[in-house]
Structure formats: structure tokens, C-alpha cells
Write a protein that holds these residues in place. Structure first.
Motif, PDB file in Angstrom:
ATOM      1  N   ILE A  28      46.962  51.857  40.592  1.00 62.02           N
ATOM      2  CA  ILE A  28      45.583  52.214  40.275  1.00 62.02           C
ATOM      3  C   ILE A  28      44.684  51.766  41.425  1.00 62.02           C
ATOM      4  CG2 ILE A  28      43.670  51.922  38.646  1.00 62.02           C
ATOM      5  CD1 ILE A  28      45.849  51.198  36.532  1.00 62.02           C
ATOM      6  N   PRO A  29      44.335  52.693  42.322  1.00 67.11           N
ATOM      7  CA  PRO A  29      43.410  52.339  43.392  1.00 67.11           C
ATOM      8  C   PRO A  29      41.965  52.456  42.886  1.00 67.11           C
ATOM      9  CG  PRO A  29      44.242  54.561  43.735  1.00 67.11           C
ATOM     10  CD  PRO A  29      44.895  54.032  42.479  1.00 67.11           C
ATOM     11  N   ILE A  30      41.210  51.401  43.066  1.00 63.76           N
ATOM     12  CA  ILE A  30      39.794  51.412  42.696  1.00 63.76           C
ATOM     13  C   ILE A  30      39.008  51.527  43.999  1.00 63.76           C
ATOM     14  CG2 ILE A  30      37.904  50.169  41.578  1.00 63.76           C
ATOM     15  CD1 ILE A  30      40.180  50.859  39.616  1.00 63.76           C
ATOM     16  N   VAL A  31      38.371  52.654  44.207  1.00 64.49           N
ATOM     17  CA  VAL A  31      37.620  52.941  45.422  1.00 64.49           C
ATOM     18  C   VAL A  31      36.199  52.416  45.237  1.00 64.49           C
ATOM     19  CG1 VAL A  31      36.781  54.798  46.908  1.00 64.49           C
ATOM     20  CG2 VAL A  31      39.050  54.972  45.847  1.00 64.49           C
ATOM     21  N   THR A  32      35.764  51.536  46.152  1.00 67.59           N
ATOM     22  CA  THR A  32      34.448  50.910  45.974  1.00 67.59           C
ATOM     23  C   THR A  32      33.422  51.337  47.009  1.00 67.59           C
ATOM     24  OG1 THR A  32      34.907  48.985  47.371  1.00 67.59           O
ATOM     25  CG2 THR A  32      35.571  48.853  45.038  1.00 67.59           C
ATOM     26  N   GLY A  33      33.839  51.671  48.229  1.00 63.17           N
ATOM     27  CA  GLY A  33      32.886  51.952  49.295  1.00 63.17           C
ATOM     28  C   GLY A  33      32.022  50.739  49.615  1.00 63.17           C
ATOM     29  N   MET A  34      32.484  49.553  49.246  1.00 63.41           N
ATOM     30  CA  MET A  34      31.672  48.337  49.377  1.00 63.41           C
ATOM     31  C   MET A  34      32.091  47.431  50.525  1.00 63.41           C
ATOM     32  SD  MET A  34      31.402  47.268  45.342  1.00 63.41           S
ATOM     33  CE  MET A  34      30.394  45.832  45.684  1.00 63.41           C
ATOM     34  N   GLY A  35      33.104  47.802  51.294  1.00 68.23           N
ATOM     35  CA  GLY A  35      33.564  46.906  52.344  1.00 68.23           C
ATOM     36  C   GLY A  35      33.958  45.562  51.751  1.00 68.23           C
ATOM     37  N   ASP A  36      33.513  44.479  52.404  1.00 75.12           N
ATOM     38  CA  ASP A  36      33.846  43.136  51.930  1.00 75.12           C
ATOM     39  C   ASP A  36      33.183  42.795  50.596  1.00 75.12           C
ATOM     40  OD1 ASP A  36      35.449  42.665  54.126  1.00 75.12           O
ATOM     41  OD2 ASP A  36      33.825  41.757  55.292  1.00 75.12           O
ATOM     42  N   GLY A  37      32.173  43.543  50.199  1.00 76.15           N
ATOM     43  CA  GLY A  37      31.530  43.323  48.902  1.00 76.15           C
ATOM     44  C   GLY A  37      32.499  43.494  47.750  1.00 76.15           C
ATOM     45  N   ARG A  38      33.606  44.169  48.013  1.00 74.02           N
ATOM     46  CA  ARG A  38      34.618  44.362  46.970  1.00 74.02           C
ATOM     47  C   ARG A  38      35.248  43.051  46.551  1.00 74.02           C
ATOM     48  NH1 ARG A  38      38.425  44.062  51.014  1.00 74.02           N
ATOM     49  NH2 ARG A  38      40.615  44.244  50.527  1.00 74.02           N
ATOM     50  N   ASN A  39      35.084  42.018  47.352  1.00 76.53           N
ATOM     51  CA  ASN A  39      35.671  40.728  47.014  1.00 76.53           C
ATOM     52  C   ASN A  39      35.146  40.213  45.681  1.00 76.53           C
ATOM     53  OD1 ASN A  39      37.018  40.994  49.387  1.00 76.53           O
ATOM     54  ND2 ASN A  39      36.031  39.284  50.424  1.00 76.53           N
ATOM     55  N   TYR A  40      33.897  40.530  45.365  1.00 80.15           N
ATOM     56  CA  TYR A  40      33.355  40.170  44.050  1.00 80.15           C
ATOM     57  C   TYR A  40      34.156  40.843  42.943  1.00 80.15           C
ATOM     58  CZ  TYR A  40      29.077  37.386  44.143  1.00 80.15           C
ATOM     59  OH  TYR A  40      28.180  36.361  44.212  1.00 80.15           O
ATOM     60  N   ILE A  41      34.447  42.115  43.114  1.00 82.15           N
ATOM     61  CA  ILE A  41      35.213  42.853  42.112  1.00 82.15           C
ATOM     62  C   ILE A  41      36.614  42.261  41.991  1.00 82.15           C
ATOM     63  CG2 ILE A  41      36.185  45.105  41.494  1.00 82.15           C
ATOM     64  CD1 ILE A  41      33.718  46.335  42.944  1.00 82.15           C
ATOM     65  N   ASN A  42      37.224  41.921  43.133  1.00 80.07           N
ATOM     66  CA  ASN A  42      38.557  41.309  43.120  1.00 80.07           C
ATOM     67  C   ASN A  42      38.587  40.094  42.204  1.00 80.07           C
ATOM     68  OD1 ASN A  42      39.584  43.109  44.999  1.00 80.07           O
ATOM     69  ND2 ASN A  42      39.493  41.694  46.703  1.00 80.07           N
ATOM     70  N   VAL A  43      37.661  39.172  42.412  1.00 82.00           N
ATOM     71  CA  VAL A  43      37.741  37.912  41.671  1.00 82.00           C
ATOM     72  C   VAL A  43      37.193  38.026  40.252  1.00 82.00           C
ATOM     73  CG1 VAL A  43      37.784  36.515  43.753  1.00 82.00           C
ATOM     74  CG2 VAL A  43      35.611  36.925  42.627  1.00 82.00           C
ATOM     75  N   LEU A  44      36.134  38.792  40.051  1.00 85.28           N
ATOM     76  CA  LEU A  44      35.574  38.901  38.701  1.00 85.28           C
ATOM     77  C   LEU A  44      36.478  39.700  37.766  1.00 85.28           C
ATOM     78  CD1 LEU A  44      31.762  39.386  39.406  1.00 85.28           C
ATOM     79  CD2 LEU A  44      32.964  37.294  38.727  1.00 85.28           C
ATOM     80  N   SER A  45      37.297  40.575  38.321  1.00 86.23           N
ATOM     81  CA  SER A  45      38.218  41.362  37.498  1.00 86.23           C
ATOM     82  C   SER A  45      39.526  40.619  37.217  1.00 86.23           C
ATOM     83  CB  SER A  45      38.536  42.695  38.181  1.00 86.23           C
ATOM     84  OG  SER A  45      37.356  43.460  38.314  1.00 86.23           O
ATOM     85  N   SER A  46      39.741  39.519  37.898  1.00 85.46           N
ATOM     86  CA  SER A  46      40.957  38.720  37.719  1.00 85.46           C
ATOM     87  C   SER A  46      40.726  37.637  36.679  1.00 85.46           C
ATOM     88  CB  SER A  46      41.349  38.057  39.048  1.00 85.46           C
ATOM     89  OG  SER A  46      41.600  39.021  40.038  1.00 85.46           O
ATOM     90  N   ASP A  47      41.736  37.393  35.859  1.00 84.17           N
ATOM     91  CA  ASP A  47      41.657  36.283  34.915  1.00 84.17           C
ATOM     92  C   ASP A  47      41.904  34.962  35.623  1.00 84.17           C
ATOM     93  OD1 ASP A  47      41.163  37.780  32.505  1.00 84.17           O
ATOM     94  OD2 ASP A  47      43.230  38.485  32.663  1.00 84.17           O
ATOM     95  N   ILE A  48      42.741  35.001  36.629  1.00 83.59           N
ATOM     96  CA  ILE A  48      43.059  33.833  37.445  1.00 83.59           C
ATOM     97  C   ILE A  48      43.360  34.355  38.845  1.00 83.59           C
ATOM     98  CG2 ILE A  48      45.531  33.820  36.885  1.00 83.59           C
ATOM     99  CD1 ILE A  48      45.154  30.675  36.617  1.00 83.59           C
ATOM    100  N   VAL A  49      43.036  33.557  39.857  1.00 85.39           N
ATOM    101  CA  VAL A  49      43.190  33.983  41.246  1.00 85.39           C
ATOM    102  C   VAL A  49      44.226  33.100  41.937  1.00 85.39           C
ATOM    103  CG1 VAL A  49      42.009  34.172  43.475  1.00 85.39           C
ATOM    104  CG2 VAL A  49      40.828  34.867  41.378  1.00 85.39           C
ATOM    105  N   VAL A  50      45.126  33.744  42.673  1.00 83.77           N
ATOM    106  CA  VAL A  50      46.104  33.043  43.494  1.00 83.77           C
ATOM    107  C   VAL A  50      45.778  33.394  44.943  1.00 83.77           C
ATOM    108  CG1 VAL A  50      48.539  32.735  44.031  1.00 83.77           C
ATOM    109  CG2 VAL A  50      47.843  33.282  41.681  1.00 83.77           C
ATOM    110  N   ALA A  51      45.653  32.379  45.789  1.00 86.33           N
ATOM    111  CA  ALA A  51      45.321  32.618  47.191  1.00 86.33           C
ATOM    112  C   ALA A  51      46.418  32.097  48.102  1.00 86.33           C
ATOM    113  CB  ALA A  51      43.990  31.963  47.539  1.00 86.33           C
ATOM    114  N   LEU A  52      46.937  32.995  48.920  1.00 87.33           N
ATOM    115  CA  LEU A  52      47.867  32.650  49.979  1.00 87.33           C
ATOM    116  C   LEU A  52      47.089  32.656  51.289  1.00 87.33           C
ATOM    117  CD1 LEU A  52      49.685  34.278  47.678  1.00 87.33           C
ATOM    118  CD2 LEU A  52      51.428  33.773  49.369  1.00 87.33           C
TER     119      LEU A  52
END
Length: 165
Positions: free
Chosen positions: A80-104
Motif C-alpha cells: 500500500i503506497p501512500i503518496v503524500t507529495g510532502m517530501g520530508d513532511g511525510r515523516n509526521y505521517i510515518n510516526v503518527l500512523s505507527s503504534d510503535i516506532v523502530v529506528a535503525l
């Protein structure tokens, strides 16, 4: 009663060392094995591609939050690709849509995702990623945890999120 699937955000650099790529791949597979949804930045590079491939190889569901205006940049392992057109602003969507975040390991984009997640009171698990004292206060609060490997990540998610639902 319908129980929503847990969404695990896996963040990390577009470039990955062979060992980090392997961890991301294995982590994606373990997320799929648990029946959770893997969410990431969706591009066909580094941690994003590795974690999505790992999840797909184990029959999991993958969501990619893309920075562009179309889905042409999506990894072939993203369902499921979610197209945002937001550049780095998509990072908000990444984390707010996640229940928990894992960072490598990653660079400024990954650091911004960690910061946004913590600011929004999301739990973050770091794997092989030393952020120094930057987020020390969040560690003291229990929002930021370190994991040695992908198996420990799954155990932390179960202890910190699944069992507390």
C-alpha cells in the motif's frame, strides 16, 4: 469486537550497512510473523527496502509513506503506497500512523522521525543506533528503549505495547 492490527513503523537510512540491512530484513519478517503491519518510508533503498522485503517474504502487509507525488518511487515490496507529495513532511505521517516506532541507523531524516515520535509520546526502539544523550530524558521516561537485535525488538514491542493494550 474487531481488533485493529498493530502498525510497526520501521525507520532508518536510505543507505544501510550489510549488517543493518540484515537486521531490517529479519525484523520485517518477524513483524509479519506476528501478524502486524510494517510501515516505512516506502522507497526501494536501505532500511526501507530491506524491512519491506523481509515482511513480504514472510507474507506480511506493508505500507509505504512516499515523499513524492506519485507511487513510481515505491519499493516493489510495498503493498500500500501512500503518496503524500510532502517530501520530508511525510515523516509526521510515518510516526503518527505507527503504534510503535523502530529506528535503525540513519541520518537527519531518521533523527527527525525519532524526535517527532518522542514529541508525540510514541514509544521508540533503537537498534544499533546510538543517539548519544540527545534523547536521554525520553529514555528516563521509558519512551525510548535500546535493543541489541531484531528478536529483542519483538520482545520489547510485546512487553511495552501488546501486553498493555
Amino acid at each position: 469486537m474487531v481488533i485493529r492490527k498493530i502498525i510497526v513503523g520501521v525507520m532508518g537510512g536510505g543507505m544501510a550497512s550489510p549488517s543493518d540491512y540484515k537486521i531490517a530484513y529479519n525484523l520485517g519478517g518477524l513483524i509479519a510473523k506476528e501478524g502486524w503491519v510494517l510501515l516505512n518510508g516506502g522507497r526501494p533503498t536501505g532500511i526501507m527496502d530491506a524491512s519491506a522485503k523481509g515482511a513480504k517474504d514472510k507474507g506480511g502487509l506493508t505500507v509505504g509513506i512516499l515523499p513524492a507525488y506519485d507511487s513510481h518511487q515505491a519499493s516493489c515490496y510495498i503493498d500500500i503506497p501512500i503518496v503524500t507529495g510532502m517530501g520530508d513532511g511525510r515523516n509526521y505521517i510515518n510516526v503518527l500512523s505507527s503504534d510503535i516506532v523502530v529506528a535503525l541507523p540513519g541520518k537527519a531524516g531518521t533523527i527527525s522521525e525519532i524526535a517527532l515520535a518522542l514529541k508525540n509520546r510514541k514509544k521508540v526502539i533503537l537498534v544499533n543506533f546510538d543517539t548519544g544523550v540527545l534523547f536521554e530524558d525520553y529514555s528516563k521516561e521509558g519512551l525510548l528503549k535500546d535493543a541489541r537485535d531484531e528478536d529483542e525488538v519483538i520482545n520489547i514491542i510485546k512487553e511495552e505495547f501488546v501486553l498493555k493494550q
